[in-house]
Structure formats: structure tokens, C-alpha cells
Design a protein around this motif. Structure first.
Motif, PDB file in Angstrom:
ATOM      1  N   ASP A 412       0.832  -1.208   0.000  1.00  0.00           N
ATOM      2  CA  ASP A 412       0.000   0.000   0.000  1.00  0.00           C
ATOM      3  C   ASP A 412       0.863   1.254   0.000  1.00  0.00           C
ATOM      4  N   THR A 413       1.936   1.211   0.806  1.00  0.00           N
ATOM      5  CA  THR A 413       2.840   2.368   0.833  1.00  0.00           C
ATOM      6  C   THR A 413       3.472   2.596  -0.534  1.00  0.00           C
ATOM      7  N   GLU A 414       3.918   1.464  -1.149  1.00  0.00           N
ATOM      8  CA  GLU A 414       4.515   1.586  -2.476  1.00  0.00           C
ATOM      9  C   GLU A 414       3.495   2.087  -3.494  1.00  0.00           C
ATOM     10  N   LEU A 415       2.273   1.541  -3.405  1.00  0.00           N
ATOM     11  CA  LEU A 415       1.244   1.976  -4.354  1.00  0.00           C
ATOM     12  C   LEU A 415       0.874   3.439  -4.150  1.00  0.00           C
ATOM     13  N   ALA A 416       0.823   3.861  -2.867  1.00  0.00           N
ATOM     14  CA  ALA A 416       0.506   5.261  -2.601  1.00  0.00           C
ATOM     15  C   ALA A 416       1.576   6.183  -3.190  1.00  0.00           C
ATOM     16  N   ALA A 417       2.853   5.777  -2.956  1.00  0.00           N
ATOM     17  CA  ALA A 417       3.939   6.586  -3.526  1.00  0.00           C
ATOM     18  C   ALA A 417       3.891   6.567  -5.050  1.00  0.00           C
ATOM     19  N   SER A 418       3.642   5.358  -5.598  1.00  0.00           N
ATOM     20  CA  SER A 418       3.550   5.258  -7.060  1.00  0.00           C
ATOM     21  C   SER A 418       2.381   6.066  -7.595  1.00  0.00           C
ATOM     22  N   TYR A 419       1.253   6.005  -6.864  1.00  0.00           N
ATOM     23  CA  TYR A 419       0.077   6.761  -7.296  1.00  0.00           C
ATOM     24  C   TYR A 419       0.357   8.266  -7.253  1.00  0.00           C
ATOM     25  N   GLN A 420       1.076   8.676  -6.200  1.00  0.00           N
ATOM     26  CA  GLN A 420       1.414  10.093  -6.103  1.00  0.00           C
ATOM     27  C   GLN A 420       2.305  10.515  -7.272  1.00  0.00           C
ATOM     28  N   ARG A 421       3.290   9.642  -7.605  1.00  0.00           N
ATOM     29  CA  ARG A 421       4.161   9.963  -8.742  1.00  0.00           C
ATOM     30  C   ARG A 421       3.366  10.004 -10.035  1.00  0.00           C
ATOM     31  N   LEU A 422       2.456   9.015 -10.196  1.00  0.00           N
ATOM     32  CA  LEU A 422       1.653   8.997 -11.409  1.00  0.00           C
ATOM     33  C   LEU A 422       0.746  10.235 -11.504  1.00  0.00           C
ATOM     34  N   ARG A 423       0.197  10.652 -10.337  1.00  0.00           N
ATOM     35  CA  ARG A 423      -0.630  11.864 -10.362  1.00  0.00           C
ATOM     36  C   ARG A 423       0.176  13.080 -10.761  1.00  0.00           C
ATOM     37  N   GLU A 424       1.391  13.153 -10.233  1.00  0.00           N
ATOM     38  CA  GLU A 424       2.239  14.284 -10.615  1.00  0.00           C
ATOM     39  C   GLU A 424       2.575  14.237 -12.099  1.00  0.00           C
ATOM     40  N   ILE A 425       2.906  13.009 -12.571  1.00  0.00           N
ATOM     41  CA  ILE A 425       3.215  12.862 -14.000  1.00  0.00           C
ATOM     42  C   ILE A 425       1.997  13.190 -14.850  1.00  0.00           C
ATOM     43  N   GLU A 426       0.827  12.658 -14.378  1.00  0.00           N
ATOM     44  CA  GLU A 426      -0.405  12.913 -15.138  1.00  0.00           C
ATOM     45  C   GLU A 426      -0.747  14.394 -15.136  1.00  0.00           C
ATOM     46  N   GLN A 427      -0.514  15.049 -13.987  1.00  0.00           N
ATOM     47  CA  GLN A 427      -0.805  16.479 -13.909  1.00  0.00           C
ATOM     48  C   GLN A 427       0.103  17.251 -14.859  1.00  0.00           C
ATOM     49  N   ARG A 428       1.402  16.886 -14.846  1.00  0.00           N
ATOM     50  CA  ARG A 428       2.324  17.572 -15.762  1.00  0.00           C
ATOM     51  C   ARG A 428       1.954  17.301 -17.213  1.00  0.00           C
ATOM     52  N   GLU A 429       1.563  16.007 -17.477  1.00  0.00           N
ATOM     53  CA  GLU A 429       1.201  15.669 -18.854  1.00  0.00           C
ATOM     54  C   GLU A 429      -0.074  16.403 -19.266  1.00  0.00           C
ATOM     55  N   THR A 430      -1.027  16.501 -18.318  1.00  0.00           N
ATOM     56  CA  THR A 430      -2.269  17.217 -18.639  1.00  0.00           C
ATOM     57  C   THR A 430      -1.995  18.687 -18.930  1.00  0.00           C
ATOM     58  N   LEU A 431      -1.150  19.263 -18.064  1.00  0.00           N
ATOM     59  CA  LEU A 431      -0.798  20.662 -18.306  1.00  0.00           C
ATOM     60  C   LEU A 431      -0.090  20.843 -19.641  1.00  0.00           C
ATOM     61  N   SER A 432       0.794  19.880 -19.943  1.00  0.00           N
ATOM     62  CA  SER A 432       1.516  19.969 -21.222  1.00  0.00           C
ATOM     63  C   SER A 432       0.553  19.850 -22.393  1.00  0.00           C
TER      64      SER A 432
END
Length: 626
Positions: A412-432
């Protein structure tokens, strides 16, 4: 607990004499008379002891009946032993009296006479009577108030091999003897029978578990339980007739003991983990050969009786091998279950040798048989083994659950961290993507309009009014781009209201009335900013074409839903145009509309006539496939 153990040990050691009380006499002597014949003689209802042929000899009880000195070749000799006891001590006793014989052993039958009258005769077959070990309890008085008999005659008919025997007996007060017999019967028969039945139930449960899990330990436990009950069959039934023949009964009891030892051997191997394949194959072959050789055919029953002592020696030898190897390997291993089972088998072995010695009349005839208690020991050990396995399985499950819980937490900790990274990546990709979309749209729309206006102004070909019109269009493009960023939550009508707000004043300034004939439509779950901008551009192009190329005075905007599509209809009353001819001339506006419609999975239908032009935009209700 220790007091109860000491009490049981005292009862077993002292025997019935510990219970003898009141007007009860223990008879340890009698007069004996022997007869020999070629067959079992019928029992008479009345016997006169003075008319019996032969001399009476004083003997002590318990007594082993000696076989005849010589037998006729080819004939089976039957020994009839008469025992006569004078009941002088009971004379004058008031109330009912009973006769209590602790045990008799004979491949034959027994009968009891009181004052010459037949009071009891055994009903089992000679073989069953040899194997069964019942105590004999029967009333002596003919009536409740009648006097006790003066003389007691016991007739014992038996084959010469194996030797017959009879114990001492008690006579006297009925209540005391019934209580004595009940206590001895509970200890000698009922308690072992209950434990044997419980052991058999555990075995059946293990069989059910084996059917589901297919673990050999459960099959071995079932086999040992069934074979143990079969081996001790004669301790658990009364003197009634057997449900199988005598030959099959002998075969079953002997082979049950053989295969119980083999099943225990394999079970101990499984527990201590030290396999002995060669020895196991030899023992299996020996057991199979023993079972085949002793198969019950009608002609060999007497032979089986004669061979039974030698068969017991073979069984003792095999049990010794199983015992020695089992103890050695079990105590060298770390398996507590193997140590408990080997110790239980040691006790069973000692009990079996003890009872065998009693059958050979080396030990006291009247003491308890210990073999029935072997089932109690095995039952207790198997219950402990099953309990330990059950508790161990629960502990293993708990450890596994703890490990899984820790793994899940880590995951769960790994998934939470991964999810946070994916959200950041997705946010950057969405902004891009939004930047790219806005850049491209402003380049294609607003940028193109401004460049065109700049060139026209530089050429001096437009009036100030025309330049103002061009700039108004550029401003509308910019406002629509900004409006597309506003969330519309899948609501097409909200998006159309935004378009009306932006273009309404411009249409009014051009002298065109706007009729808004809107009806409710289903929500469009795919309506995001990118797709909203495509719809706005398509509709904007339709309004622009009306302003530029027609002399319309009225524009109608309508909505509807049908067959999985939501339609937006824009109709004007200006002069129509030839759609095919306009497309052939390379009209960029119409081409851009078609391109944007394809991007969102929509369809544009154009219809032009002298009465005006109608554009229908068909939007899918469900998200279009990429």
C-alpha cells in the motif's frame, strides 16, 4: 487427577476382591472330574453329580485344564471337566444370592447347575468363547425368598488345544455381587469400548479429511483406528452369535493386528521423516503373504486354532521390528508427534505381550486384559497429534496473515507513492497537453485571424469598420478558447449557453435574431475541455458562415436526442448555397468542421436550400472509441 490415577491403579491391582463385602464368599477350591470323548455331548437339563463316572479330585482355583495325555489319530478329542463346589457358607443366608465367575477360557462351552438343575449355558460358538472373555453373573435362588443351593456344578467342554482355564468365583449377596460385576464390567469392557468407539469416529473424520486433502497421514490414522477396533472385536461384544463365521473371525483378528503394526510403521516414517523403502517392501510382502496363507477356508479352522500361537509369535516379531526402528528414529528426530506415537506403540507392544503371556497362563488368569486399554492410549495420542496439527495450522495461518498484512502495508505504501508519482506525471502531462492544445488552437484560430488582419491592414484594403469586425472575430476566438477551459460537467446545454452568451451580442449587432429552442438532452460523459472546444469551434464556424455568406435575419438553435445520439441543429433563413460546390472550391471552414467532428466521433449533416441552411451536429452519448 493424580488421585484418580491412583484409584484406577488400585482397582486394577486389587481386582474384585477389593469390592467383596457383606455376605459374599470367595471360592478358590473345588472338586474336579474329567471325561474325554470324540465330540461335544449334549447338555442335560438335570444332572446327578453322584451318578457321574470317575473320581472327584480336590483342585484349587483358578485352574488350567490339562490336555489329554493321548489322542486318537485323525479324531478330535473333547475334554469335559466337571467342577463341584459345596456352598455350605451360604446356607442360612436370607435374600437373593448370585454366582459370579470372573472368567473362563475354552474352545468350547460352559454350563452351570445349581442342585442339579441347569441354570446357565453358553450360547457362543467354541471359537467365539475362546476369544471372548466374559464374566458370568447369574442368580442362584429359584425364587426371591428361596434358600440358596447346596451344591454348584460347572461343566466345561473344550478342545485340547489350546488349553482351557477357569477362574475362581464369588457367591453370596446379590446386591454386592451385582455392584462388583458392574464395576469390573465398566473398567474391563465399557470404558475401553467407549474409547475405541471415539477412536473409530476420529478415524472416520480423518478419512473424510483425506478424501478432500489427500494427505497420507489422515489415511494412516483412519486405517489404524479401524484395524484397532477390528483387532479388539472380541472385547467389545457379548456372548451372542457372531455376524461372520468363526474362520473369518480368526482371520480378521489376526490380520488386523498385523496390518495395524504396518500402518503404524508407515505413519511413524511419515512423522520422523526417515524412510526405509527396502524394509517397508519386505514388511508389506510379509503382511500380504500372511493374509493369503491364513485365508479362512472351512477345512482349516481347527488348523488356524492350532497355528494361532505361532501366528502370534510372528506378529510379536514384526511388532518388535516396528517398535525398535520407530523408537530409534523417532527419538533421533525432532518430531514430538513421532516420539509420542512410538511411545504409544511401545505401551501397546507391552500390553500385547502381557496378554499373550496371560493366554499362555504364565501370568494371573484373573487379572485384567491390558490390550483393550491400548486403544485408549492410541486414541489419546492421536487426539494430541491432531490437536497439535490443528493449533500449528492456526499458528501458521496467523503467521501467514501477519506476513501478508505486512506485505500489504508495504505494498500500500509503495502503491501510494507510485500513485502520487503517477498523479504528478499525469498532472504535468495534462498541463503539457493543455498548453499544446491552447497553443495549437490559438495558432490555428486566433493567430491565423490576426495574421490575416495584419496583412489586410498593411495593404490598406480594409476600412476601419472592416478592421474592427476582424478584431471582434479574433476576440471571440480568444473568449471561446477561454470558455472551453471552464468545467461543464458533461452538460452540453451549459456549453451552448456559454456560446450564446459570447455570440449573442454580435448576432444582435448584425440584425439577426436568435431563437433558442433547447430541450433536455442526456449528459455526455466524454465532454472534457478539449472536446468542448471542438464543439464550440464547429458551432462558431456555423454562426460565422451565416454572418458572412448569407442575408439571414434569424437563426434557430435546437437540440434533441435519438438512437444514442444528441443532436444540435443550427438553421438560418438566408439564401442557401451548394454544399458540394463549396467543398470542391476548398472551403477551409467546412473542412475544419469535418476534421473537428471526426476528432470527437461526431457527424455533421449540411442541408442548403433557397429557404436557408441547416447544420446538424450529431454527438454520441457514450464516449467515442479512439
Amino acid at each position: 487427577m493424580s488421585r484418580w490415577l491412583w484409584l484406577c491403579a488400585w482397582l486394577l491391582a486389587c481386582g474384585p476382591a477389593a469390592w467383596a463385602a457383606g455376605a459374599v464368599v470367595h471360592y478358590t477350591g473345588a472338586e474336579m472330574l474329567r471325561e474325554e470323548g470324540a465330540a461335544f455331548k449334549p447338555l442335560a437339563a438335570v444332572v446327578d453329580d453322584t451318578a457321574l463316572r470317575g473320581g472327584w479330585t480336590p483342585v484349587t482355583l483358578p485352574r488350567v485344564i490339562e490336555p489329554p495325555v493321548a489322542t486318537v489319530a485323525g479324531k478330535r478329542t473333547v475334554v469335559t471337566t466337571w467342577l463341584r463346589i459345596r456352598l455350605d457358607e451360604l446356607q442360612g443366608t436370607k435374600g437373593p444370592t448370585h454366582f459370579y465367575l470372573l472368567r473362563w477360557l475354552a474352545a468350547g462351552q460352559i454350563a452351570v447347575y445349581a442342585d442339579g438343575q441347569l441354570r446357565y449355558r453358553s450360547t457362543g460358538s467354541p471359537v467365539w468363547n475362546l476369544f471372548n472373555h466374559p464374566a458370568l453373573l447369574l442368580p442362584l435362588n429359584l425364587s426371591a425368598d428361596g434358600p440358596p443351593p447346596r451344591t454348584l456344578l460347572i461343566r466345561l467342554d473344550s478342545l485340547p488345544s489350546p488349553e482351557a482355564a477357569i477362574s475362581s468365583f464369588y457367591a453370596g449377596d446379590s446386591d454386592s455381587l451385582v455392584e462388583m460385576a458392574a464395576k469390573r464390567d465398566w473398567l474391563a469392557y465399557q470404558l475401553p469400548f467407549m474409547c475405541s468407539a471415539a477412536f473409530l469416529a476420529v478415524g472416520l473424520f480423518s478419512l473424510a479429511v483425506w478424501v478432500v486433502r489427500r494427505h497420507p497421514a489422515n489415511l494412516y490414522l483412519f486405517a489404524i483406528a479401524v484395524l484397532s477396533a477390528t483387532r479388539r472385536w472380541h472385547f467389545q461384544l457379548g456372548p451372542e452369535k457372531l455376524i461372520v463365521s468363526d474362520a473369518w473371525f480368526i482371520w480378521l483378528t489376526l490380520n488386523a493386528l498385523m496390518w495395524q503394526s504396518l500402518a503404524t510403521h508407515f505413519f511413524m516414517q511419515l512423522l520422523h521423516g526417515r524412510a526405509m523403502p527396502r524394509l517397508s517392501r519386505v514388511m508389506l510382502g510379509t503382511g500380504a503373504l500372511f493374509s493369503i496363507v491364513t485365508l479362512p477356508f472351512a477345512a482349516v479352522v481347527p488348523s488356524l486354532l492350532a497355528l494361532r500361537p505361532y501366528a502370534h509369535l510372528l506378529l510379536i516379531a514384526m511388532g518388535t521390528v516396528v517398535l525398535v526402528l520407530g523408537l530409534w528414529h523417532s527419538w533421533r528426530s525432532r518430531s514430538l508427534d513421532a516420539k509420542m506415537l512410538s511411545t504409544a506403540f511401545l505401551l501397546n507392544y507391552v500390553f500385547g505381550v502381557y496378554d499373550w503371556a496371560r493366554l499362555k497362563y504364565v501370568l494371573d488368569l484373573e487379572s485384567y486384559y491390558l490390550t483393550p486399554y491400548a486403544a485408549m492410549v492410541l486414541f489419546a495420542v492421536f487426539v494430541v497429534i491432531m490437536f497439535r496439527q490443528y493449533v500449528g495450522a492456526l499458528a501458521g495461518v496467523e503467521r501467514l496473515n501477519s506476513g501478508l498484512e505486512a506485505s500489504l502495508k508495504n505494498r500500500d505504501t509503495e502503491l501510494a507513492a507510485s500513485y502520487q508519482r503517477l498523479r504528478e506525471i499525469e498532472q504535468r502531462e495534462t498541463l503539457s497537453q493543455e498548453r499544446q492544445r491552447l497553443t495549437q488552437d490559438m495558432h490555428d484560430g486566433l493567430g491565423s485571424s490576426l495574421v490575416t488582419a495584419l496583412r489586410v491592414v498593411e495593404g490598406g484594403k480594409l476600412s476601419e469598420a472592416d478592421v474592427a469586425e476582424v478584431l471582434k472575430g479574433c476576440i471571440d476566438d480568444l473568449k471561446l478558447t477561454i470558455d472551453s477551459l471552464e468545467p461543464v460537467e458533461a452538460d452540453l446545454l451549459l456549453l451552448l449557453a456559454t456560446l450564446r452568451f459570447r455570440l449573442g451580442p454580435r448576432l444582435a449587432g448584425a440584425g439577426i435574431s436568435l431563437r433558442w429552442e433547447i430541450s433536455d438532452v442526456p449528459p455526455l460523459d466524454w465532454l472534457d475541455p478539449r472536446n468542448a472546444l471542438h464543439i464550440l469551434r464547429i458551432l462558431q464556424e456555423a454562426f460565422t458562415n451565416t454572418l458572412k455568406h448569407t442575408r439571414a435575419t434569424q437563426i434557430r438553435v435546437m437540440t434533441g436526442a435519438e438512437d444514442g445520439y444528441v443532436s444540435v441543429v443550427i438553421a438560418d433563413n438566408g439564401g442557401g448555397f451548394d454544399v458540394d460546390q463549396a467543398m470542391a472550391k476548398g472551403g477551409k471552414g467546412l473542412a475544419n468542421q469535418q476534421r473537428r467532428a471526426q476528432a470527437i466521433g461526431a457527424e455533421i449533416l449540411l442541408h442548403a436550400s433557397d429557404a436557408g441552411t441547416t447544420l446538424t451536429l450529431k454527438l454520441p452519448e457514450k464516449r467515442p472509441q479512439a
